[in-house]
Scaffold this active site. Structure first.
Site, PDB file in Angstrom:
ATOM      1  N   GLU A 159      27.169  42.234  37.047  1.00  0.00           N
ATOM      2  CA  GLU A 159      27.362  43.552  36.874  1.00  0.00           C
ATOM      3  C   GLU A 159      26.784  44.259  35.676  1.00  0.00           C
ATOM      4  O   GLU A 159      27.098  44.902  34.576  1.00  0.00           O
ATOM      5  CB  GLU A 159      29.075  43.540  36.061  1.00  0.00           C
ATOM      6  CG  GLU A 159      29.950  43.004  36.908  1.00  0.00           C
ATOM      7  CD  GLU A 159      31.612  43.213  36.911  1.00  0.00           C
ATOM      8  OE1 GLU A 159      32.331  43.662  37.508  1.00  0.00           O
ATOM      9  OE2 GLU A 159      31.845  43.223  35.383  1.00  0.00           O
ATOM     10  N   GLU A 235      33.906  40.467  43.894  1.00  0.00           N
ATOM     11  CA  GLU A 235      35.151  39.999  43.265  1.00  0.00           C
ATOM     12  C   GLU A 235      36.325  40.964  43.681  1.00  0.00           C
ATOM     13  O   GLU A 235      36.466  42.216  43.287  1.00  0.00           O
ATOM     14  CB  GLU A 235      34.913  40.197  41.532  1.00  0.00           C
ATOM     15  CG  GLU A 235      34.104  39.383  41.025  1.00  0.00           C
ATOM     16  CD  GLU A 235      33.726  39.335  39.537  1.00  0.00           C
ATOM     17  OE1 GLU A 235      34.709  40.225  38.984  1.00  0.00           O
ATOM     18  OE2 GLU A 235      32.853  38.824  38.946  1.00  0.00           O
TER      19      GLU A 235
END
Length: 587
Positions: A159, A235
């Site tokens: 991320e 995710e």
């Protein structure tokens, strides 16, 4: 050539169409004696892949030491067990992993250097990463698909679009994996936000997204960013983590299953976060710090498909039904809940006060002004600071830069107050009984920030301490060992305890099985069973029990040790067969 390749809208594995149906399972949050059980249950739910982060800080706690690959950190064994179960593996080595893990997985020895620009192409940071990969990759290469192993994909950073925009750094990481023999598919992972995807992705590297809802919108954003290639939610958030003092987060199983069905119906691949959350044993939990510092609890149950103790929960059954609509699910019985220890009381009949023991637990560092835990070289757990107060009477103790993260203050051994960074505390009124009275400050590291710009924030006393405007000098500063042993326990007696102390009790076990440690009447501290560090307890909640894995117990006599930091009204604990993670908040 990598085993896993991409087409205009999907994956091929060894040239055959393949959809990734994966679940997150962090080996370092699960007792190694239970890895096989959890992996088998992953396969039986219909998963063909498991995903795990790799915590750099635990594998390389010493910059000059060897890579640790044993016990909870025996990643090669975990990969062999996954392959034995017929599962593929996605690896996420970071170097930053977030994961609600202490420091986001970045080592203390790195983050405590204020001159290093973390997660950038600063050569001091990339040099440390390169040295780590030089140690890690030789141990992993035999388990890559190119060598016949189960690993089919490796993530580049984590991320990153939510943190920075240093594309040279991302390219350095991708090149570093390739230069060390990683032929497998590389991918980045970012929230399904246009700006994050733009700054967190890399040409030639697969882009994946993270989200838990709004499936169609999130997939559309991925497709807008990359018109071709597989759609992959790396995710898919099906639950959430908890902070001390907050609720226990849950998500309705039917709601999560409906979104999983939308994902799979759209032809996307998925990694369920979490399939099995596990536990932040010991001092491994992380923390968030946005407007205030908020540490994560010991349990990482995450309201996952498998509960913290590995039992199939409502999502396990709901997800299995969804997956069966889109892929082949094993024609085997769904696993039953595991056996539990019958309720077992534990009388804590001996104790040892902490503060008088400090001198024997660790040598003091003598300083004019207090120094941080980082400067003491012992960031994990606790540090004790001791000096004298020059005058008697009422006054104000002022901690110029606050504390990191929670400080208990004592005058001549008596507790006089608590300061918490969570409340932005910096001052404490005290009454000093005599000139030269001893001031002691016990500071607890509640967990390193794991997300955002505050990673590496110092712990301990963060600056000068004054009494009525005069700086206190001449400090003895001690980093306390995280797991002290050979303590001089004595019979507890009937007198109540109002200061930090270790408490010890024994209990009998017939057949070891999972259990949950309940501590009614106790306030805050740490728990060990047979020397295994279960983690932190706190009556602030939401978590009310600590998970005790069956492999920690043994037939016959067992030992429970508590470090209780405050007064307690109880003399016993209870091993129960039911977890209590606190009042629920459905999202």
């Amino acid at each position: 050539m990598p085993a896993l390749t991409t087409t205009s809208d999907g994956f091929l594995l060894h040239g055959e169409p393949f959809r990734i149906i994966s679940g997150a399972l962090h080996y370092f949050r699960v007792h190694p004696g239970l890895w096989s059980d959890r992996l088998r249950k992953a396969r039986l739910m219909g998963l063909n892949t498991v995903e795990t982060y790799i915590p750099w800080n635990h594998h390389q706690p010493d910059p000059e030491g060897p890579l640790l690959l044993d016990g909870f950190l025996d990643l090669p064994r975990f990969l062999r067990l996954a392959q034995d179960e017929g599962l593929r593996v996605l690896l996420r080595p970071g170097p930053f992993i977030c994961a609600e893990w202490d420091g986001g997985g970045l080592p203390d020895w790195l983050t405590s250097d204020p001159d290093i620009r973390l997660r950038t192409s600063d050569p001091r940071f990339t040099g440390a990463v390169d040295r780590y990969l030089d140690l890690l990759l030789p141990a992993l290469r035999p388990h890559l698909a190119a060598a016949g192993g189960p690993v089919i994909g490796v993530q580049v950073e984590n991320e990153y679009g939510a943190y920075g925009d240093d594309s040279a750094y991302l390219k350095h990481l991708a090149d570093a994996f390739r230069a060390r023999g990683v032929e497998e598919l590389l991918f980045t992972c970012d929230q399904a936000d246009p700006e994050h995807l733009a700054t967190g992705s890399l040409p030639g590297v697969l882009v994946t997204g993270t989200f838990g809802s709004r499936v169609e919108q999130s997939l559309a954003r991925l497709r807008e960013h990359r018109p071709e290639g597989p759609l992959f939610c790396a995710e898919f958030w099906i639950g959430w983590f908890d902070h001390w003092g907050g609720p226990h987060h849950v998500r309705d199983a039917a709601d999560a299953a409906a979104d999983l069905d939308r994902l799979l119906s759209a032809g996307a691949s998925v990694n369920i976060y979490m399939f099995h959350g596990g536990t932040n044993f010991g001092f491994t939990n992380g923390a968030n710090h946005k407007h205030a510092y908020t540490p994560t609890v010991t349990s990482y149950d995450y309201d996952a498909a498998l509960t913290e103790c590995g039992d199939p929960g409502p999502k396990y059954h709901a997800f299995r039904e969804v997956i069966a609509r889109h892929a082949t699910v094993p024609d085997e019985p769904v696993p039953a809940p595991g056996p539990k220890l019958p309720p077992t009381p534990v009388e804590l009949s001996s104790r040892a006060a902490l503060l008088p023991l400090a001198g024997s637990l660790a040598a003091a560092v003598r300083t004019d002004m207090p120094v941080t835990m980082d400067e003491l070289g012992g960031r994990t757990g606790y540090a004790l600071y001791r000096t004298t107060l020059p005058a008697d009477g009422d006054g104000l103790l002022h901690f110029t830069r606050g504390v990191g993260d929670r400080a208990q203050v004592f005058v001549d051994g008596a507790p006089v107050g608590v300061l918490e960074s969570e409340r932005h505390d910096t001052s404490l009124p005290v009454r000093v009984p005599r000139p030269g009275a001893t001031l002691e400050v016990l500071v607890e590291n509640m967990g390193g920030v794991n997300y955002g710009p505050r990673i590496g924030a110092p712990k301990g006393l963060l600056g000068p301490v004054s009494f009525n405007g005069t700086d206190l000098t001449g400090w003895d500063c001690r980093p306390l060992p995280p797991v002290p042993d050979a303590l001089p326990f004595a019979p507890a007696g009937d007198a109540p305890v109002t200061v930090p102390a270790f408490h010890r009790g024994t209990f009998e076990v017939g057949a070891p099985a999972d259990a949950f440690l309940a501590l009614p009447g106790w306030t805050k501290g740490q728990a060990w069973v047979n020397g295994f560090h279960l983690g932190r307890y706190w009556n602030r909640g939401p978590q009310r029990t600590l998970y005790v894995p069956a492999p920690v117990l043994r037939p016959g006599p067992n030992e429970l040790v508590l470090l209780e930091l405050h007064g307690c009204t109880a003399t016993r604990a209870l091993l129960t067969d039911t977890p209590d993670l606190g009042p629920e908040n459905t999202w």
